[in-house]
Design a protein around this motif. Structure first.
Motif, short mmCIF file in Angstrom:
data_model
loop_
_atom_site.label_atom_id
_atom_site.label_comp_id
_atom_site.label_asym_id
_atom_site.label_seq_id
_atom_site.Cartn_x
_atom_site.Cartn_y
_atom_site.Cartn_z
N GLU A 4 -106.70 0.83 -10.37
CA GLU A 4 -107.68 1.89 -10.60
C GLU A 4 -108.99 1.35 -11.17
O GLU A 4 -110.02 2.04 -11.09
N THR A 5 -108.98 0.13 -11.71
CA THR A 5 -110.18 -0.38 -12.40
C THR A 5 -110.64 -1.76 -11.93
O THR A 5 -111.77 -2.15 -12.25
N ARG A 20 -96.18 1.87 -11.08
CA ARG A 20 -97.08 2.48 -12.08
C ARG A 20 -97.96 1.42 -12.73
O ARG A 20 -99.15 1.64 -12.97
N TYR A 21 -97.38 0.26 -13.03
CA TYR A 21 -98.16 -0.84 -13.62
C TYR A 21 -99.26 -1.28 -12.67
O TYR A 21 -100.43 -1.43 -13.06
N TRP A 22 -98.92 -1.51 -11.41
CA TRP A 22 -99.92 -1.92 -10.42
C TRP A 22 -101.01 -0.87 -10.26
O TRP A 22 -102.19 -1.20 -10.15
N ARG A 23 -100.60 0.38 -10.24
CA ARG A 23 -101.59 1.45 -10.04
C ARG A 23 -102.62 1.44 -11.17
O ARG A 23 -103.83 1.58 -10.93
N LYS A 24 -102.17 1.28 -12.39
CA LYS A 24 -103.08 1.27 -13.53
C LYS A 24 -104.11 0.14 -13.39
O LYS A 24 -105.30 0.32 -13.72
N VAL A 25 -103.66 -1.01 -12.88
CA VAL A 25 -104.58 -2.14 -12.68
C VAL A 25 -105.55 -1.84 -11.53
O VAL A 25 -106.76 -2.04 -11.64
N ASN A 82 -92.99 -6.62 -13.83
CA ASN A 82 -93.33 -5.53 -12.90
C ASN A 82 -93.50 -6.07 -11.47
O ASN A 82 -94.41 -5.66 -10.75
N ARG A 92 -91.41 1.96 -11.87
CA ARG A 92 -92.08 1.41 -13.06
C ARG A 92 -93.09 0.35 -12.66
O ARG A 92 -94.22 0.32 -13.16
#
Length: 459
Positions: A206-207, A199-204, A324, A196
């Motif tokens: 990516e941008t 996933r939070y880190w990945r979303k950040v 997270n 979990r």
């Protein structure tokens, strides 16, 4: 040089994989190479009461026997790094006389000196100790700990039990040790938590921008990295007042201030930085003397409606980041490398905030009436405290209390490179701790040679 030996005999030895906190620090010390002493943890313990040397050495022996992290070496193997706990061993302690700054001041100075030497993690015990004597008896202990063995919450735990160890009290054995923590983190509930968080880190990632700073490159100065200290009662009083008014923590207020500095320095409305988080929500880890903390990822879009709203936004964003911040660092590293392949390079996240206060407060703050803090502001002191040839960080904000055992003085440190490097990664050095970012000239180093430190008086 006079020395004493502390022979310890713990209840067990063993070998286990690294905990997640240890894995994070393992990578950090190897990334920093010769500058990894930056991560060492100087610490001072007073000798309460009139204790003789055998009593103090006995208390130190019991500390080593109680906490397995203090008799652990860290070794790389074909199957990955492991922790190896020794059941028996010996710690050699140096004995020195107190200097003109008094026993505690001498111990604080020596602790800083001990912290400048890199640990050989595969061979050395993860601590060094010097006992300071005055009037023929021990008065203080100076330590440097490896960050692979302890975090600052662990050091607070050691301080809390130290008086009882000196008295010879019968303390219950610690209920949780790093080898148990390592086994727990290999079980599914913890693995799900790790997924979990990743996933939070990945979303950040990516941008976010690929660089902390986009300033054009400049000629690096020597020393390459400096630490700027700030001692300010005014800053602490203002933070407490604002936190009480908004019903948030002073940590959130200072996160907001540091994020604002970072955003303005990077010429962006968004600040992205890592928060060093204790990760001791699980009751089993609260009494654990080990490195448990991990990095949380804060994303803060600065409101245009003033600093009050920035503080509220920082509080909300920090809670999301903390939620997270529990993950397998090896899995996190694999994800970050994948993002780097997709985006062409891995986003640079080398801006950090660390609140080292054990309970999130400043002790002994003066009572201040009225809104005007100008008299206190005039007493604020800012100075260069240290320098390194190279560290992995672009900016590192550290919040704590002042050194040399002056608990009434809030202390704030900021580490930055002197100037932009050849890749344009860093801005010019600026005063980090004041309410405004001074965007003009960089801070000037003191001219001439540095005055010599007082030398130890050996027995």
């Amino acid at each position: 040089m006079a020395t004493a030996s502390v022979r310890f005999s713990g209840t067990r030895d063993g070998e286990a994989p690294l905990t997640w906190g240890q894995r994070l620090m393992w990578r950090a010390v190897h990334l920093m190479g010769p500058s990894q002493s930056f991560l060492n943890c100087p610490w001072v313990l007073p000798v309460h009461g009139r204790r003789d040397l055998p009593t103090v050495l006995g208390a130190l022996r019991r500390m080593l026997e109680r906490h397995e992290s203090l008799r652990t070496t860290f070794v790389d193997t074909p199957d990955g790094p492991v922790q190896r706990v020794a059941s028996t061993g010996e710690l050699t302690v140096e004995l020195v006389r107190s200097g003109p700054e008094g026993p505690l001041g001498t111990a604080a100075r020596i602790a800083d000196e001990l912290g400048t030497t890199v640990f050989e993690h595969g061979a050395d015990l993860p601590l060094r100790c010097v006992i300071v004597l005055a009037d023929g008896r021990p008065r203080a202990l100076a330590f440097a700990f490896s960050h692979l063995a302890v975090d600052f919450q662990a050091l607070s735990l050691l301080s809390a039990e130290w008086r009882a160890l000196l008295r010879g009290d019968a303390l219950p054995p610690p209920p949780w040790q790093p080898m148990e923590q390592a086994a727990l983190e290999r079980e599914e509930p913890f693995l799900a938590r790790s997924r979990r968080s990743i996933r939070y880190w990945r979303k950040v990632l990516e941008t976010v921008p690929l660089e902390v700073f986009d300033h054009p490159p400049g000629e690096p100065e020597e020393p390459r990295f400096i630490e700027v200290g700030m001692e300010s009662v005014a800053l602490a009083v203002a933070a407490v007042r604002l936190a009480e008014r908004l019903t948030i923590s002073t940590t959130s207020v200072l996160i907001a201030a540091c994020a604002t500095v970072l955003a303005v320095a990077s010429d962006r409305p968004r600040a992205v930085m890592q928060l060093v988080h204790s990760n001791r929500r699980d009751p089993r880890t609260r009494p654990l003397v080990a490195t448990v903390g991990q990095d949380a990822l804060l994303v803060l879009d600065l409101p245009e409606t003033g600093f009050t709203d920035t503080c509220l936004a920082a509080h909300h964003s920090a809670l999301m980041a903390y939620r997270n911040a529990h993950y397998d660092p090896f899995e996190m590293r694999a994800m970050r490398e994948e993002i780097g392949r997709i985006r062409g390079s891995e986003p640079d996240l080398d801006a950090f905030f660390n609140d080292r206060r054990g309970d999130g407060t400043w002790p002994n703050l003066p009572r201040v009436t009225g809104e005007d803090l100008t008299p206190l502001t005039a007493k604020t002191r800012t100075y260069v405290t240290n320098a390194w040839p190279g560290v992995r960080f672009k900016a590192f904000f550290t919040l704590g209390t002042a050194p040399r055992h002056r608990p009434a003085q809030p202390h704030h440190r900021h580490r930055v490179p002197d100037q932009a490097d050849g890749d344009g990664h860093a801005p010019r050095r600026r005063d980090p701790a004041g309410p405004h970012l001074h965007r003009g000239r960089p801070h000037r180093r003191r001219q001439g040679p540095r005055p010599p430190r007082p030398k130890r008086t050996l027995l």
